[in-house]
Scaffold this motif. Structure first.
Motif, PDB file in Angstrom:
ATOM      1  N   ASP A  15     -35.618 -20.298  92.455  1.00 52.49           N
ATOM      2  CA  ASP A  15     -35.272 -20.963  91.368  1.00 52.49           C
ATOM      3  C   ASP A  15     -36.583 -20.900  90.312  1.00 52.49           C
ATOM      4  OD1 ASP A  15     -34.500 -22.267  89.060  1.00 52.49           O
ATOM      5  OD2 ASP A  15     -34.268 -24.190  90.175  1.00 52.49           O
ATOM      6  N   GLY A  49     -45.902 -26.504  98.408  1.00 54.80           N
ATOM      7  CA  GLY A  49     -44.598 -26.805  98.087  1.00 54.80           C
ATOM      8  C   GLY A  49     -44.233 -26.154  96.706  1.00 54.80           C
ATOM      9  N   LYS A  52     -45.141 -20.469  97.457  1.00 53.11           N
ATOM     10  CA  LYS A  52     -46.157 -19.426  97.985  1.00 53.11           C
ATOM     11  C   LYS A  52     -45.324 -18.836  99.088  1.00 53.11           C
ATOM     12  CE  LYS A  52     -49.654 -22.056  98.567  1.00 53.11           C
ATOM     13  NZ  LYS A  52     -49.076 -23.342  98.311  1.00 53.11           N
ATOM     14  N   THR A  53     -44.958 -19.579 100.220  1.00 51.71           N
ATOM     15  CA  THR A  53     -44.359 -19.081 101.402  1.00 51.71           C
ATOM     16  C   THR A  53     -42.945 -18.229 101.179  1.00 51.71           C
ATOM     17  OG1 THR A  53     -45.678 -20.557 102.559  1.00 51.71           O
ATOM     18  CG2 THR A  53     -43.895 -19.246 103.909  1.00 51.71           C
ATOM     19  N   HIS A  54     -42.388 -19.069 100.266  1.00 51.20           N
ATOM     20  CA  HIS A  54     -40.997 -18.484  99.992  1.00 51.20           C
ATOM     21  C   HIS A  54     -41.214 -17.291  99.361  1.00 51.20           C
ATOM     22  CE1 HIS A  54     -36.648 -19.483  98.405  1.00 51.20           C
ATOM     23  NE2 HIS A  54     -36.926 -18.343  98.065  1.00 51.20           N
TER      24      HIS A  54
HETATM   25  P1  ADP Z   1     -45.787 -23.462  99.769  1.00 49.06           P
HETATM   26  O1  ADP Z   1     -45.680 -22.257 100.675  1.00 49.06           O
HETATM   27  O2  ADP Z   1     -46.262 -22.992  98.464  1.00 49.06           O
HETATM   28  O3  ADP Z   1     -46.180 -24.504 100.306  1.00 49.06           O
HETATM   29  P2  ADP Z   1     -42.873 -22.927 100.274  1.00 49.06           P
HETATM   30  O4  ADP Z   1     -42.588 -21.703  99.587  1.00 49.06           O
HETATM   31  O5  ADP Z   1     -42.912 -23.427 101.825  1.00 49.06           O
HETATM   32  O6  ADP Z   1     -44.311 -23.893  99.397  1.00 49.06           O
HETATM   33  O7  ADP Z   1     -41.828 -24.042  99.377  1.00 49.06           O
HETATM   34  C1  ADP Z   1     -41.333 -25.191 100.066  1.00 49.06           C
HETATM   35  C2  ADP Z   1     -39.803 -25.438 100.074  1.00 49.06           C
HETATM   36  O8  ADP Z   1     -39.303 -25.586  98.942  1.00 49.06           O
HETATM   37  C3  ADP Z   1     -39.397 -24.180 100.958  1.00 49.06           C
HETATM   38  O9  ADP Z   1     -37.961 -24.620 101.555  1.00 49.06           O
HETATM   39  C4  ADP Z   1     -38.761 -23.262  99.522  1.00 49.06           C
HETATM   40  O10 ADP Z   1     -37.788 -22.454 100.037  1.00 49.06           O
HETATM   41  C5  ADP Z   1     -38.543 -24.332  98.651  1.00 49.06           C
HETATM   42  N1  ADP Z   1     -38.789 -23.769  97.469  1.00 49.06           N
HETATM   43  C6  ADP Z   1     -40.056 -23.774  96.573  1.00 49.06           C
HETATM   44  N2  ADP Z   1     -40.066 -23.333  95.251  1.00 49.06           N
HETATM   45  C7  ADP Z   1     -38.775 -23.056  95.133  1.00 49.06           C
HETATM   46  C8  ADP Z   1     -38.083 -22.678  93.927  1.00 49.06           C
HETATM   47  N3  ADP Z   1     -38.768 -22.351  92.936  1.00 49.06           N
HETATM   48  N4  ADP Z   1     -36.767 -22.353  94.260  1.00 49.06           N
HETATM   49  C9  ADP Z   1     -36.081 -22.489  95.399  1.00 49.06           C
HETATM   50  N5  ADP Z   1     -36.718 -22.963  96.517  1.00 49.06           N
HETATM   51  C10 ADP Z   1     -37.969 -23.318  96.277  1.00 49.06           C
END
Ligand code: ADP
Ligand code: MG
Length: 189
Positions: A15, A49, A52-54
């Motif tokens: 999103d 959160g 980044k990983t996503h």
């Molecule tokens: P980070 O790696 O930055 O700590 P993640 O990529 O693991 O964060 O995101 C945390 C959770 O939130 C995951 O389940 C991810 O799919 C979801 N998420 C994060 N940002 C978004 C977004 N913009 N739209 C949809 N889902 C998201």
């Protein structure tokens, strides 16, 4: 092709409206995978959160779909592998194996501090892949803090020099998606 992604997080499911600081044009361009053809790197920086990983996985999925060999490892898994290889006198072989994937995703640099020996192993990997194959890296620490994470500023500079020579850095400054979900559920008030 097996990339062992921890979750099937696609670009289509991301999103962008929630994270307006991310230039979706840049992400769309990365998804076209010219950076993979050129062996360039992508770095996602930002607090926990923010996606980044996503996004790293989403680009990895695109690369798999395009027929590239992709490997996903957390930094911790990578270092465990390299330490073990080094102890077993197989470091060269394992470094060689880790240069095969056209895309290597290294997730979560910065959560655990590295020893000097680990930083040096990481440096050798980055050097091996440099200008040959892409790294997608995520970190909760800005580049200025990498010296501290790697326990060695000279090593950190040498790594950053190669990593960033041909790279796109995406600095995500927004709010945690995880917390948003909790807030929506009334768990944080
Ligand atoms: P980070 O790696 O930055 O700590 P993640 O990529 O693991 O964060 O995101 C945390 C959770 O939130 C995951 O389940 C991810 O799919 C979801 N998420 C994060 N940002 C978004 C977004 N913009 N739209 C949809 N889902 C998201
Ligand atoms: Mg993450």
């Amino acid at each position: 092709r097996q990339a062992r992604f921890p979750a099937p997080q696609t670009l289509e499911a991301f999103d962008f409206d929630f994270q307006p600081g991310i230039d979706r044009k840049v992400i769309r361009e990365l998804a076209a995978l010219a950076f993979v053809e050129r062996g360039e790197n992508v770095v996602f920086l930002g607090p926990p959160g923010v996606g980044k990983t996503h996004l790293a996985i989403a680009l990895g999925i695109k690369a798999v779909e395009a027929g590239h060999r992709v490997l996903f490892l957390t930094l911790d898994e990578l270092l465990t592998r390299l330490r073990k290889a080094s102890a077993e006198q197989r470091l060269d072989k394992v470094l060689q194996q880790l240069t095969y994937p056209k895309v290597l995703i290294l997730d979560e640099l910065g959560y655990l501090p590295m020893s000097r020996a680990e930083a040096s192993l990481f440096f050798r990997l980055v050097t091996r892949r440099y200008e040959r194959a892409s790294l997608i890296l995520t970190s909760n620490k800005g580049f200025a803090d990498w010296g501290e994470v790697l326990g060695d500023t000279v090593m950190a500079t040498a790594i950053l020099d190669r990593l960033l020579h041909h790279a796109t850095t995406i600095n995500i400054k927004g709010e945690s998606y995880r917390l948003k979900e909790k807030r929506k559920a009334g768990l944080l008030g």
